[in-house]
Design a protein around this motif. Structure first.
Motif, PDB file in Angstrom:
ATOM      1  N   PHE A 211     -47.415 122.892  -9.731  1.00 10.70           N
ATOM      2  CA  PHE A 211     -46.492 123.774 -10.368  1.00 10.70           C
ATOM      3  C   PHE A 211     -46.852 124.403 -10.850  1.00 10.70           C
ATOM      4  CE2 PHE A 211     -43.439 122.870 -13.720  1.00 10.70           C
ATOM      5  CZ  PHE A 211     -42.425 123.926 -13.630  1.00 10.70           C
ATOM      6  N   ASN A 212     -48.503 123.480 -12.574  1.00 10.95           N
ATOM      7  CA  ASN A 212     -48.139 124.370 -13.130  1.00 10.95           C
ATOM      8  C   ASN A 212     -49.787 125.327 -13.157  1.00 10.95           C
ATOM      9  OD1 ASN A 212     -48.682 121.926 -15.073  1.00 10.95           O
ATOM     10  ND2 ASN A 212     -49.868 121.076 -14.837  1.00 10.95           N
ATOM     11  N   ALA A 213     -49.931 126.152 -11.547  1.00 11.62           N
ATOM     12  CA  ALA A 213     -49.748 127.487 -11.651  1.00 11.62           C
ATOM     13  C   ALA A 213     -49.221 128.432 -11.112  1.00 11.62           C
ATOM     14  CB  ALA A 213     -51.127 127.379 -10.433  1.00 11.62           C
ATOM     15  N   ALA A 214     -48.190 127.565 -10.602  1.00 15.22           N
ATOM     16  CA  ALA A 214     -46.785 128.418  -9.733  1.00 15.22           C
ATOM     17  C   ALA A 214     -46.173 129.064 -11.045  1.00 15.22           C
ATOM     18  CB  ALA A 214     -45.808 127.654  -9.177  1.00 15.22           C
ATOM     19  N   GLY A 215     -45.865 130.445 -10.552  1.00 16.98           N
ATOM     20  CA  GLY A 215     -44.817 131.587 -11.144  1.00 16.98           C
ATOM     21  C   GLY A 215     -43.423 131.729 -10.592  1.00 16.98           C
ATOM     22  N   PRO A 216     -42.743 132.272 -12.014  1.00 14.24           N
ATOM     23  CA  PRO A 216     -41.228 132.103 -11.281  1.00 14.24           C
ATOM     24  C   PRO A 216     -40.646 132.383  -9.829  1.00 14.24           C
ATOM     25  CG  PRO A 216     -41.604 133.409 -13.292  1.00 14.24           C
ATOM     26  CD  PRO A 216     -42.921 133.014 -12.527  1.00 14.24           C
ATOM     27  N   SER A 217     -41.384 133.808  -9.399  1.00 16.35           N
ATOM     28  CA  SER A 217     -41.034 134.138  -8.182  1.00 16.35           C
ATOM     29  C   SER A 217     -41.091 132.643  -6.755  1.00 16.35           C
ATOM     30  CB  SER A 217     -41.996 135.038  -7.157  1.00 16.35           C
ATOM     31  OG  SER A 217     -41.926 136.540  -7.970  1.00 16.35           O
ATOM     32  N   ALA A 218     -42.785 131.759  -6.982  1.00 17.59           N
ATOM     33  CA  ALA A 218     -42.497 130.458  -6.201  1.00 17.59           C
ATOM     34  C   ALA A 218     -41.548 130.040  -6.954  1.00 17.59           C
ATOM     35  CB  ALA A 218     -43.913 130.077  -6.440  1.00 17.59           C
ATOM     36  N   ILE A 219     -41.102 129.648  -7.257  1.00 20.00           N
ATOM     37  CA  ILE A 219     -40.533 128.572  -8.060  1.00 20.00           C
ATOM     38  C   ILE A 219     -38.948 128.839  -7.187  1.00 20.00           C
ATOM     39  CG2 ILE A 219     -38.725 127.244  -9.571  1.00 20.00           C
ATOM     40  CD1 ILE A 219     -42.270 127.465 -11.166  1.00 20.00           C
ATOM     41  N   SER A 220     -38.706 129.855  -7.864  1.00 22.45           N
ATOM     42  CA  SER A 220     -36.853 130.835  -7.015  1.00 22.45           C
ATOM     43  C   SER A 220     -36.802 130.319  -5.349  1.00 22.45           C
ATOM     44  CB  SER A 220     -36.861 131.813  -7.647  1.00 22.45           C
ATOM     45  OG  SER A 220     -36.138 132.435  -7.506  1.00 22.45           O
ATOM     46  N   ASP A 221     -38.462 130.946  -5.418  1.00 23.84           N
ATOM     47  CA  ASP A 221     -38.191 130.602  -3.536  1.00 23.84           C
ATOM     48  C   ASP A 221     -37.997 129.160  -3.355  1.00 23.84           C
ATOM     49  OD1 ASP A 221     -38.726 133.915  -3.559  1.00 23.84           O
ATOM     50  OD2 ASP A 221     -40.712 133.243  -3.396  1.00 23.84           O
ATOM     51  N   ALA A 222     -38.686 128.174  -3.465  1.00 23.99           N
ATOM     52  CA  ALA A 222     -38.997 127.045  -3.023  1.00 23.99           C
ATOM     53  C   ALA A 222     -37.350 126.813  -3.462  1.00 23.99           C
ATOM     54  CB  ALA A 222     -39.741 126.098  -3.980  1.00 23.99           C
ATOM     55  N   LEU A 223     -36.672 126.852  -4.382  1.00 24.72           N
ATOM     56  CA  LEU A 223     -35.226 126.451  -4.962  1.00 24.72           C
ATOM     57  C   LEU A 223     -33.778 127.537  -3.825  1.00 24.72           C
ATOM     58  CD1 LEU A 223     -35.347 126.509  -9.045  1.00 24.72           C
ATOM     59  CD2 LEU A 223     -35.389 124.317  -7.388  1.00 24.72           C
ATOM     60  N   THR A 224     -34.553 128.587  -3.608  1.00 25.13           N
ATOM     61  CA  THR A 224     -33.759 129.038  -3.213  1.00 25.13           C
ATOM     62  C   THR A 224     -33.051 129.107  -1.611  1.00 25.13           C
ATOM     63  OG1 THR A 224     -33.588 131.421  -4.047  1.00 25.13           O
ATOM     64  CG2 THR A 224     -33.462 131.068  -1.770  1.00 25.13           C
ATOM     65  N   ARG A 225     -34.624 127.859  -0.686  1.00 24.70           N
ATOM     66  CA  ARG A 225     -34.753 127.786   0.340  1.00 24.70           C
ATOM     67  C   ARG A 225     -33.919 125.980   0.419  1.00 24.70           C
ATOM     68  NH1 ARG A 225     -40.418 128.973   0.106  1.00 24.70           N
ATOM     69  NH2 ARG A 225     -41.264 126.766  -0.609  1.00 24.70           N
ATOM     70  N   LYS A 226     -33.938 125.186  -0.807  1.00 27.06           N
ATOM     71  CA  LYS A 226     -33.477 124.164  -0.728  1.00 27.06           C
ATOM     72  C   LYS A 226     -31.939 123.866  -1.335  1.00 27.06           C
ATOM     73  CE  LYS A 226     -36.979 121.398  -0.218  1.00 27.06           C
ATOM     74  NZ  LYS A 226     -36.923 120.669   1.239  1.00 27.06           N
ATOM     75  N   ASP A 227     -31.051 124.771  -2.126  1.00 29.65           N
ATOM     76  CA  ASP A 227     -30.596 125.639  -3.147  1.00 29.65           C
ATOM     77  C   ASP A 227     -29.180 124.267  -3.225  1.00 29.65           C
ATOM     78  OD1 ASP A 227     -28.128 126.582  -3.457  1.00 29.65           O
ATOM     79  OD2 ASP A 227     -27.807 127.131  -1.604  1.00 29.65           O
ATOM     80  N   PRO A 228     -30.204 122.943  -4.251  1.00 32.98           N
ATOM     81  CA  PRO A 228     -29.894 122.372  -4.765  1.00 32.98           C
ATOM     82  C   PRO A 228     -28.065 122.629  -5.862  1.00 32.98           C
ATOM     83  CG  PRO A 228     -31.975 122.708  -6.108  1.00 32.98           C
ATOM     84  CD  PRO A 228     -31.899 123.809  -5.052  1.00 32.98           C
ATOM     85  N   LEU A 229     -28.060 122.868  -5.853  1.00 34.72           N
ATOM     86  CA  LEU A 229     -26.959 123.338  -6.893  1.00 34.72           C
ATOM     87  C   LEU A 229     -25.744 123.929  -5.773  1.00 34.72           C
ATOM     88  CD1 LEU A 229     -28.585 125.145 -10.393  1.00 34.72           C
ATOM     89  CD2 LEU A 229     -28.091 122.914  -9.461  1.00 34.72           C
ATOM     90  N   ALA A 230     -25.987 124.384  -4.603  1.00 37.65           N
ATOM     91  CA  ALA A 230     -25.527 124.621  -3.527  1.00 37.65           C
ATOM     92  C   ALA A 230     -24.695 126.578  -3.915  1.00 37.65           C
ATOM     93  CB  ALA A 230     -23.118 123.815  -3.540  1.00 37.65           C
ATOM     94  N   ALA A 231     -25.584 126.953  -4.362  1.00 40.50           N
ATOM     95  CA  ALA A 231     -24.768 128.061  -4.834  1.00 40.50           C
ATOM     96  C   ALA A 231     -24.854 129.608  -4.074  1.00 40.50           C
ATOM     97  CB  ALA A 231     -26.413 129.059  -5.851  1.00 40.50           C
ATOM     98  N   GLY A 232     -25.328 129.215  -3.026  1.00 36.66           N
ATOM     99  CA  GLY A 232     -24.116 130.022  -2.131  1.00 36.66           C
ATOM    100  C   GLY A 232     -24.904 131.843  -1.656  1.00 36.66           C
ATOM    101  N   ALA A 233     -24.048 132.652  -2.140  1.00 37.71           N
ATOM    102  CA  ALA A 233     -24.770 134.624  -2.202  1.00 37.71           C
ATOM    103  C   ALA A 233     -25.303 134.603  -3.078  1.00 37.71           C
ATOM    104  CB  ALA A 233     -23.607 135.195  -1.805  1.00 37.71           C
TER     105      ALA A 233
END
Length: 290
Positions: free
Chosen positions: A131-153
């Motif tokens: 995590f300490n070596a991850a940038g915004p893109s890597a974190i964003s991609d991981a969250l998009t795959r899981k979609d914990p906020l049910a953001a949808g489109a």
């Protein structure tokens, strides 16, 4: 307090012995210098990669050095960083001697250091990123795959904004190091997001803060500038002593600084002066070390 009274030693009468001893030390020192392939130039002068690593606690220098050696990069040097503004910065500079230039050499040096540190301090769970070596893109991609906020489109844009918020908190508020993902709750991140991050990332006790590369051409130019600055300093010292005392004392002082180099057991005084001159010409606050 006077320890010795009426000391009367004929130093000049024994001058020839001191001349012989000084000459012997110079010959031995020069022979050693030639046998080792000449003076040792640091990264500033011959080029390489400088990796700034910050630890959560006091950096274990010996452990780092042994870990780098086990990974085949034992030719690197480790320099603790002394920051007056942040005395507990817990940073070290790891210097790799490399000949490459550009982005490829930069990434190769960083990857080599990261690999060695992970092998030394643990690489975390298989299939997860640091995590300490991850940038915004890597974190964003991981969250998009899981979609914990049910953001949808709107998941892509929303999670990228959230990722930037998380990285900003990590780098600015935590000094680049998060030792537990639960600490992210202080940045306003919910438990669902933290759980999603835990599925893709692990935390470590170190982080790479900055990576710089000094090409051979830049190193050569710094070496030339350092030599010029050193010669100016020696000339200034000679002129001052000549006016203050006698010119022969100035010549002797300048000669002594350089002639002491070959008999030095660590870094020749002229090389130390060149190092200081390099720091002056580049505007860096450097810590002189072996």
């Amino acid at each position: 307090m006077e320890f010795f009274k009426q000391v009367d030693l004929d130093w000049m009468g024994k001058a020839k012995y001191f001349y012989a001893l000084s000459g012997l030390l110079l010959v031995v020192g020069m022979a050693s210098l030639i046998a080792k392939g000449g003076p040792y130039y640091g990264i500033d002068f011959k080029g390489g990669t400088v990796v700034d690593v910050r630890f959560a606690g006091t950096p274990p220098i010996d452990t780092i050095r042994n870990g780098l050696a086990q990974q085949g990069i034992g030719n690197s040097t480790i320099v603790p960083v002394s920051d007056i503004a942040r005395p507990n910065s817990n940073e070290v500079l790891i210097n790799l001697e490399e000949k490459g230039e550009g982005a490829e050499a930069l990434d190769a040096g960083k990857a080599a250091i990261l690999s060695a540190l992970h092998a030394t301090f643990g690489a975390g769970e298989a299939g997860k990123q640091d995590f300490n070596a991850a940038g915004p893109s890597a974190i964003s991609d991981a969250l998009t795959r899981k979609d914990p906020l049910a953001a949808g489109a709107t998941a892509g844009d929303r999670y990228m904004q959230l990722a930037r918020q998380i990285v900003s908190y990590r780098d600015k508020d935590r000094g680049g190091i998060v030792t537990s993902l639960d600490d992210l709750s202080a940045s306003g991140v919910g438990a669902g997001v933290i759980a999603a991050l835990r599925d893709s990332f692990y935390t470590s006790n170190f982080a790479i803060i900055n990576v710089e590369i000094v090409g051979p051409k830049v190193g050569s130019e710094l070496r030339r500038q350092a030599v010029v600055v050193t010669l100016y300093a020696l000339a200034g010292m000679l002129v001052y002593i000549a006016f203050r005392f006698e010119w022969v004392y100035g010549c002797a002082g300048a000669f002594k600084i350089c002639s002491a180099g070959p008999v030095s057991t660590t870094r020749p005084p002229c090389m130390t002066a060149m190092r200081v001159a390099s720091c002056a010409t580049t505007g860096k606050l450097c810590e002189i070390s072996k």
